[in-house]
Scaffold this active site. Structure first.
Site: not given
Ligand code: TNX
Length: 525
Positions: A163, A192, A268, A330-331, A390, A415-417, A467-468
């Site tokens: 990011r 990503d 991603h 993920d996602e 997560w 999650y340190f963001d 790091t968005e």
């Molecule tokens: C979810 S945690 C994501 C990341 C994002 C994050 C932001 C994970 C496996 N996928 O792509 O950056 O949330 O907190």
């Protein structure tokens, strides 16, 4: 409690010379034992196995003291050796004895000796971390006996360089900071939607095209109203050459840190699809993504894609000698699979499971172990996969119950963001959430739901730095520290030795070290 007792307690907890983080398992200060004073000409004696650890100690103390301590095979006030009788302390444990006459470090394996050296640095005045000579300091180490070993084998920190690209020099500094806290896994999130950061020789467009985006969205806009979105108009990017990667891996290895590379698939992956549109489902040319969230662009679930990604993993395995290769998972938005490839909703999860399963078989055949985020449980877990939990801890529990190893990475504690305070108006913009340091500190990586046998599958825990909203290293340091110090104690120190008030007192001294190391940690309210 009497005043005298409270004063005594305060003196004990504020004894900055013993501000070791993470807290050792057993630490006794020798009563009336005095101190060892490091002087020019002190010899470091090591055996062959710990020779490099001896040189590391010499290198660590040279800038601030101005002493170039010789490393030899025998003699010497500082003695470092492996000792087979210390097998009970494990591969990373050590025994450290300091008397006025000298320093003795013994460990079963060199990693333990390295951690003893980290402890020794923390027993010295904080100025030992200076990179130029400091005059007028007595380099004294209090007489102590320490026996120490970690609670968990996986003590990790993650860094998203997709990011926002982070320069190689910062990655090395981050690894130094991991080693300082006795952390041993660096999870490098290299790819990503917004950028591909690792050179792959067979597919040069991954970095020629995929490492750059035209601009970046500004702030945290309303996702439902794209008419209000603002972009900065500035190209962003960068990548690591294979030589850079080898340099970082060697740097980490010298500090007993294993680098775990992450190559995201099948979601991603927009930067890869931008570089090679045939990897996508539409076949059309798309751009490296310029905003955050879950992209609709997902890899095409076909054999050609599998072969392409296995080619990538072949180069990745040649660069990263460690056991673990992370494939994300993920996602993954399956909508394109349903709409464009005629996949039924029921088979979409199975198809992702097939995709990850192909990678699991490939990595296993090459003697490696696949790691994935907890979505890889959906549709069936690949036989040898390690799960990073997560979305809470349920994924970790399910995986451990199914006899798979897990690394605990729940958003709620690692999650340190996330913001460190509720007073967000006074903070630099972050993704959201609320994770104060005492919550990090209170984390218990082994869920209650597990039996003792299942609990052994919990390899440890890890802090995440997405790091968005983190444009540069200084902001990353601000978000990571000092919360990573708390997590280091969670994964190293036995729970019966953990005490938040005591940690806070030690942290005062520890922050002086971080300040000297130019770490832009977040200070107190
Ligand atoms: C979810 S945690 C994501 C990341 C994002 C994050 C932001 C994970 C496996 N996928 O792509 O950056 O949330 O907190």
């Amino acid at each position: 409690m009497t005043i005298a007792f409270l004063v005594a307690l305060a003196l004990v907890t504020q004894d900055s010379s013993l501000a070791v983080i993470p807290q050792p398992v057993r630490l006794t200060r020798t009563p009336g034992g005095g101190a060892f004073v490091l002087r020019a000409g002190a010899v470091i004696a090591t055996d062959a196995a710990t020779r490099d650890v001896g040189y590391a100690l010499a290198d660590y103390v040279a800038p601030a003291t101005g002493y170039r301590l010789p490393v030899r095979a025998t003699g010497g006030a500082i003695s470092i050796r492996t000792d087979t009788s210390l097998a009970r302390l494990g591969d990373e444990g050590y025994r450290l004895v300091v008397t006025p006459a000298g320093v003795t470090i013994r460990s079963f394996k060199p990693a333990g000796a390295f951690y003893a050296v980290q402890t020794l640095r923390q027993l010295l005045p904080p100025d030992i971390y200076r990179q130029a000579r400091v005059d007028g300091v007595a380099w004294s180490i209090p007489a102590v006996t320490i026996e120490d070993y970690p609670r968990f084998a996986w003590r990790g920190a993650h860094l998203d360089v997709s990011r926002h690209f982070m320069p190689k020099e910062f990655v090395k500094k981050y690894i130094d900071l991991l080693a300082l806290h006795k952390l041993n896994r660096f999870h490098w999130h290299l790819t990503d939607d917004q950028g591909w950061r690792i050179e792959i020789l067979k597919y040069p467009r991954l970095t020629q095209v995929g490492a750059w985006r035209s601009e970046t969205i500004v702030g945290r806009p309303d996702r439902s109203d794209s008419t209000k979105w603002l972009f900065d108009g500035r190209p962003h990017g960068g990548f690591y050459t294979q030589d850079d990667i080898r340099e970082v891996v060697a740097y980490a290895r010298a500090r007993f840190v294993t680098v775990v590379p992450e190559i995201e698939m099948p979601g991603h992956s927009q930067a890869a699809i931008a570089a090679y549109p045939e990897l996508g489902n539409t076949g059309s040319q798309i751009a490296v993504w310029t905003r955050w969230g879950v992209s609709p662009n997902i890899l095409k679930p076909e054999d050609a894609t599998i072969r392409f990604y296995q080619d990538i993993l072949t180069e990745v395995m040649a660069l990263f000698p460690g056991r673990w290769i992370h494939v994300g998972g993920d996602e993954a938005d399956k909508e394109q699979w349903l709409a464009l490839r005629g996949i039924s909703p029921d088979s979409a999860a199975a198809l992702q499971s097939w995709f990850i399963g192909q990678m699991d078989a490939f990595l296993t055949a090459h003697g490696r172990t696949l790691v994935g985020w907890d979505e890889i449980l959906e549709g069936g877990l690949a036989p040898h996969a390690v799960v990073m939990s997560w979305r809470g801890t349920d994924g970790g529990i399910a995986a451990a119950q199914a006899d798979h190893d897990v690394v605990m990475t729940p958003g709620s504690h690692t999650y340190f963001d996330h913001y460190e305070t509720l007073d967000t108006a006074r903070e630099p913009i972050a993704i959201g959430g609320y994770l104060p340091i005492d919550t990090v500190y209170s984390y218990e990586p082994v869920p209650d739901a597990l039996t003792p046998a299942q609990a052994r599958h919990v390899l440890g825990a890890q802090g995440q730095m997405w790091t968005e909203y983190i444009p540069d290293p200084k902001q990353a340091e601000y978000m990571v520290f000092p919360r990573l110090c708390a997590l280091a104690e969670v994964v190293w120190t036995r729970s019966d030795r953990r005490n938040f008030a005591d940690f806070r007192a030690r942290l005062d001294t520890h922050l002086k070290r971080l300040a000297i190391l130019d770490v832009n940690y977040r200070g107190r309210e």
